[in-house]
Design an enzyme around this catalytic site. Structure first.
Site: not given
Length: 535
Positions: A213, A338, A440
């Site tokens: 991320s 995600e 995610h």
């Protein structure tokens, strides 16, 4: 005289015994003590590995050092205990148990954790992974159970988990401040690792940086920065939202001005800003809002590193297009869904057809009519958040990853590997929208084999998948080839100018060409990802 001689002999004997005991003590605990350039530290020796928690790599960035570049430590004389984790950097953490630090929050946070094999010595030359945690550059910490690197250490790799300043304390850019303090913290940690990891048994010439991320976005930035390049020679980017882009100076300055107004200071008055408490800083930071328009995607990272032309010369995706990234072996990857956590957090109520079309027009002012047929809204009266999540997943993660990977293969000499994680874990998720989805960050407990610490009960197939992932990463860190070394179930082929191959991470691992004949990514490529890759 005889009595004096006897006394002296006895005294010498006692001294020798004492010295022998002292030497014996040092010998017996030698594995727990490492001498760094700033002083000796004492860690923990477990049955299968060693760990050093809370190792400082820079002076605490407090008081007059708030909004200053990180400064080298002052040497210490006695052995410093590194037996417990330190606080996470200043934040209001909302990531949940195992991801938010149970220790607490502090501006005194520039520490790292080192996991090594038990038998590591200064002559071992084990490969090294430096992990940069994510959290939208506003939350997160490397010192949490999720990133426990015991399994990697047991697999003959040294892992260093780092912290860096977050939010406005790490990334406030003004006319007087470059806005890259948190990024420079990362570089200072990399410098510390490069200079000291040999004492832990690591090979400073085999350092892989890895992030997820915002941590992966950081990896992309390090690949463009001349400040970073000498400290690593391979990279792993997991779920980087490349399309969002790092902040330009104008956007950074606007966010800084709103923050200064909220906290009650002139943006140029550092005395006032440094006089505010951590809680006042965090409260004011939380109130910084964003206007919509073409900046709607900035809501994903209100604070981020700043394109200052020096520390970070250009947008990472622009550097990819121009072939100006550091030419090192690289792994790039993402997960299937995600954007779901972001979309369902931003839009807590159903998104209708008209609102959906407005959102698409805002994000794609020049391309909406080409995008909408590929991502059609749900019928009137139904929720369009699922299709919006798919669109944002593709636009921020999957398709720019494809662009990054394919462009690397064309422009760089080093190998690039691509993965796509699609496995739905048998354990539940904290967000209802992520049930039966691959959201995610959901993969990280398998990547680190930390699922037990996270309270997750995996079935045997999932545990085997976690081991396979561990082996691919260990092999890559060790040889820069994920197939060489520990056993892996499938050969992971690199992407080349003539071969598109993605490793599909499911309980049955396979490889597929996920790049060719993808009309959605083809269309999104023509949006130029917020003009970062315009021809």
């Amino acid at each position: 005289m005889n009595k004096l001689l006897v006394f002296i002999l006895l005294l010498l004997l006692l001294i020798n015994i004492s010295f022998a005991r002292k030497r014996s003590y040092i010998k017996n605990t030698d594995a727990s003590i490492v001498v760094t350039q700033f002083g000796a530290i004492k860690g923990i020796v477990e049955d299968t590995h060693r760990v050093f928690y809370g190792v400082p790599f820079a002076q605490p960035p407090v008081n007059q050092l708030r909004w200053e570049n990180p400064i080298d430590l002052k040497p210490w004389e006695n052995v410093r205990e590194t037996l417990t984790q330190k606080s996470q950097c200043a934040q209001k953490c909302n990531l949940g148990p195992g991801v938010c630090s149970p220790i607490g929050t502090s501006e005194d946070c520039l520490y790292l954790d080192v996991f090594t094999p038990k038998d590591a010595t200064p002559n071992s030359k084990y490969p090294v992974i430096v992990y940069i945690p994510g959290g939208a550059f506003s939350v997160g910490s490397g010192s949490v159970p999720l990133y426990d690197a015991t399994k990697f250490a047991q697999s003959s790799v040294i892992v260093v988990n780092i912290n860096y300043r977050l939010g406005v304390l790490g990334f406030m850019g003004t006319d007087l401040m470059h806005g890259n303090y948190g990024f420079l913290d990362q570089i200072k940690a990399l410098e510390w690792v490069y200079n000291n990891i040999g004492s832990f048994g690591g090979n400073k010439e085999m350092i892989t940086i890895w992030g997820e991320s915002a941590g992966a976005f950081s990896v992309s930035a390090h690949l463009t920065s001349t400040y970073s390049r000498q400290y690593f020679n391979a990279a792993i980017s997991s779920s980087s939202p490349l399309t969002v882009g790092l902040k330009d100076k104008t956007t950074a300055r606007g966010n800084a001005n709103r923050f200064a107004t909220n906290v009650g200071c002139n943006i140029e008055d550092l005395t006032c800003l440094r006089g505010k408490s951590m809680d006042e800083i965090l409260d004011a930071q939380e109130k910084v809002g964003l206007t919509f328009g073409d900046k709607i995607l900035d809501a994903f990272t209100i604070w981020s590193p700043v394109i200052d032309g020096d520390i970070i010369p250009m947008q990472p995706l622009t550097a990819v297009k121009e072939g100006k990234t550091y030419d090192v072996p690289t792994i790039i990857g993402n997960v299937k869904h995600e954007a779901i956590p972001f979309i369902y957090s931003f839009f807590q109520d159903s998104v209708g057809i008209d609102y959906y079309r407005v959102l698409v027009a805002i994000v794609f002012p020049l391309n909406a009519m080409k995008i909408l047929p590929l991502y059609p809204a749900a019928p009137r009266g139904q929720d369009s958040r699922p299709i919006l999540s798919e669109l944002i997943t593709d636009y921020l993660f999957r398709c720019p990853d494809r662009y990054h990977t394919v462009t690397n293969a064309k422009k760089l000499s080093s190998p690039t590997y691509h993965y796509h994680y699609v496995h739905v874990k048998s354990t539940g998720h904290s967000l209802d929208a992520c049930d039966d989805k691959v959201c995610h960050g959901t993969e990280l407990s398998l990547f680190f084999n930390s699922y037990e610490l996270m309270g997750e009960r995996l079935d045997n197939d999932e545990k085997e998948l976690a081991i396979d992932i561990n082996n691919y990463i260990v092999n890559f860190a060790t040889t820069h080839n994920p197939n060489t070394g520990l056993d892996v179930p499938v050969q992971w082929r690199q992407v080349t100018s003539t071969q598109n191959s993605t490793l599909i991470l499911e309980t049955t691992i396979e490889t597929k060409d996920t790049f060719t004949n993808d009309p959605k990514c083809n269309a999104l490529d023509l949006t130029y990802y917020r003009n970062q890759v315009r021809p």
